[in-house]
Design an enzyme around this catalytic site. Sequence first.
Site, PDB file in Angstrom:
ATOM      1  CB  CYS A 174      24.763 -19.211  16.216  1.00 13.91           C
ATOM      2  SG  CYS A 174      23.809 -20.472  17.297  1.00 13.91           S
ATOM      3  CB  CYS A 203      24.016 -22.944  15.067  1.00 14.83           C
ATOM      4  SG  CYS A 203      22.799 -21.674  15.186  1.00 14.83           S
TER       5      CYS A 203
END
Length: 99
Positions: A23, A26
């Site tokens: 991600c 993230c």
Amino acid sequence: MSTFSEITNRKEPVLIDFFATWCQPCTALAPVLKEAKVVLGDTAHILKIDIDKNQDLAAKYQIKSVPTMLLFKEGRQLWRHSGIITKDALISVINSHKS
């Protein structure tokens, strides 16, 4: 090693960051969390949980997108946020739940 329940039952606020290694947001959030931890010191805890390695826990808390952060104190979920957040906003949220 502490259980999730033991960690989230602490008297200090505990921020759980549900993330995934694949991600990109993230990855962008990681330095924000590190900087927030430096500012907060021992007054709060920050724990990162990989949703791919902890699928049951992610399902229990209905994590549909990452990053998703949950703030706990004394076993109660006090706040939830999905997506990027600034360091100052994150620190403000955590500080508002310290007392």
